[in-house]
Every structure is written in C-alpha cells, then in structure tokens.
Motif scaffolding. Structure first.
Motif, short mmCIF file in Angstrom:
data_model
loop_
_atom_site.label_atom_id
_atom_site.label_comp_id
_atom_site.label_asym_id
_atom_site.label_seq_id
_atom_site.Cartn_x
_atom_site.Cartn_y
_atom_site.Cartn_z
N MET A 1 0.82 -1.20 0.00
CA MET A 1 0.00 0.00 0.00
C MET A 1 0.87 1.26 0.00
O MET A 1 0.57 2.22 -0.69
N GLU A 2 1.94 1.22 0.80
CA GLU A 2 2.84 2.37 0.89
C GLU A 2 3.52 2.65 -0.45
O GLU A 2 3.68 3.79 -0.85
N LEU A 3 3.88 1.59 -1.16
CA LEU A 3 4.53 1.73 -2.47
C LEU A 3 3.58 2.38 -3.49
O LEU A 3 3.99 3.24 -4.26
N ILE A 4 2.33 1.99 -3.45
CA ILE A 4 1.33 2.58 -4.36
C ILE A 4 1.17 4.07 -4.08
O ILE A 4 1.10 4.88 -5.00
N LEU A 5 1.15 4.43 -2.82
CA LEU A 5 1.04 5.83 -2.43
C LEU A 5 2.24 6.64 -2.94
O LEU A 5 2.08 7.75 -3.45
N ILE A 6 3.43 6.08 -2.82
CA ILE A 6 4.65 6.76 -3.30
C ILE A 6 4.56 6.98 -4.81
O ILE A 6 4.85 8.06 -5.31
N PHE A 7 4.14 5.95 -5.56
CA PHE A 7 3.99 6.09 -7.02
C PHE A 7 2.94 7.13 -7.38
O PHE A 7 3.12 7.92 -8.30
N LEU A 8 1.85 7.14 -6.64
CA LEU A 8 0.78 8.09 -6.90
C LEU A 8 1.26 9.53 -6.66
O LEU A 8 1.03 10.41 -7.49
N VAL A 9 1.94 9.76 -5.57
CA VAL A 9 2.48 11.09 -5.27
C VAL A 9 3.51 11.50 -6.33
O VAL A 9 3.50 12.63 -6.82
#
Length: 124
Positions: A1-9
């Motif tokens: 989940m954290e990785l997806i958030l980083i990519f989104l940002v």
C-alpha cells in the motif's frame, strides 16, 4: 500500500512539474484570441492527414505530430506559431518539440479543433 502511495504522489508531482514548465513557453488561447492573431502567424494543424482532409481551419498547414521531428525546418523561429489538434494534447507535445528547437512565440487553441466554430475548409 505504501509503495502505491509513493507512485501516486510521484505521478502527481511529475504532472504538476510538466504543467508549470509548459506554461512558461506555451500560451493557451481562447478561440477569439486565436482568431485575433493566427493570420499573422504560422498556423499549423498537427493532426494526421486524414483528419486534416475532413476539415481544418482556413489557411492552416498540415504538419502532423508524427512527422514534426523531420519537418521542423519548415517552421520559422522568428514568427509566432499557432498550433492546434483535435483536443489540445498533440499541439502541446508539438510545442514542446518546437520549444526545444528554439521557437519562442508558441500558442495553441484551447479545446482544439473540436471546439472551433470558425470557418472550416474540407477536401472534396
């Protein structure tokens, strides 16, 4: 989940960077503003030839985005350039290419040809 958030940002930041960088060299014009200046400029339709033949702004030259790199010599750096495509995305990409080649007065039609209500020429 954290990785997806980083990519989104990262994706959002990249998009914002491109948007603000583009605003430095490309002016988006309403149809009225476009009409005011395009007769004194190089009017270029960056859509593909089949789109151009179905209808284009009177006086426009067709230099498709797909051929732009090879046809940059046809565009004068000392005159304003007015670009348009169907919606505005391809003309923005063409402006990026032209900016890298030294063109400074770059403009494109807000909403592209699909929003155009002025005179249109079609091939018969």
């Amino acid at each position: 989940m954290e990785l997806i958030l980083i990519f989104l940002v990262a994706f959002i930041l990249y998009g914002a960077f491109k948007y603000f960088r583009q605003k430095r060299y490309l002016t988006t014009l309403t149809e009225d503003q476009f009409v005011e200046g395009y007769r004194k400029a190089q009017l270029i339709d960056v859509r593909e030839p089949n789109e151009f033949e179905k209808g284009h702004i009177l006086g426009a030259r067709n230099i498709p985005l797909s051929q732009m790199k090879h046809r940059l010599v046809e565009i004068r750096k000392d005159k304003p350039v007015y670009l348009y495509c169907q919606s505005g995305a391809r003309s923005a990409r063409a402006a990026n290419m032209l900016n890298r080649k030294g063109c400074e007065d770059l403009n494109h039609l807000k909403g592209g040809f699909r929003k155009w209500t002025g005179k249109v020429k079609t091939k018969k």
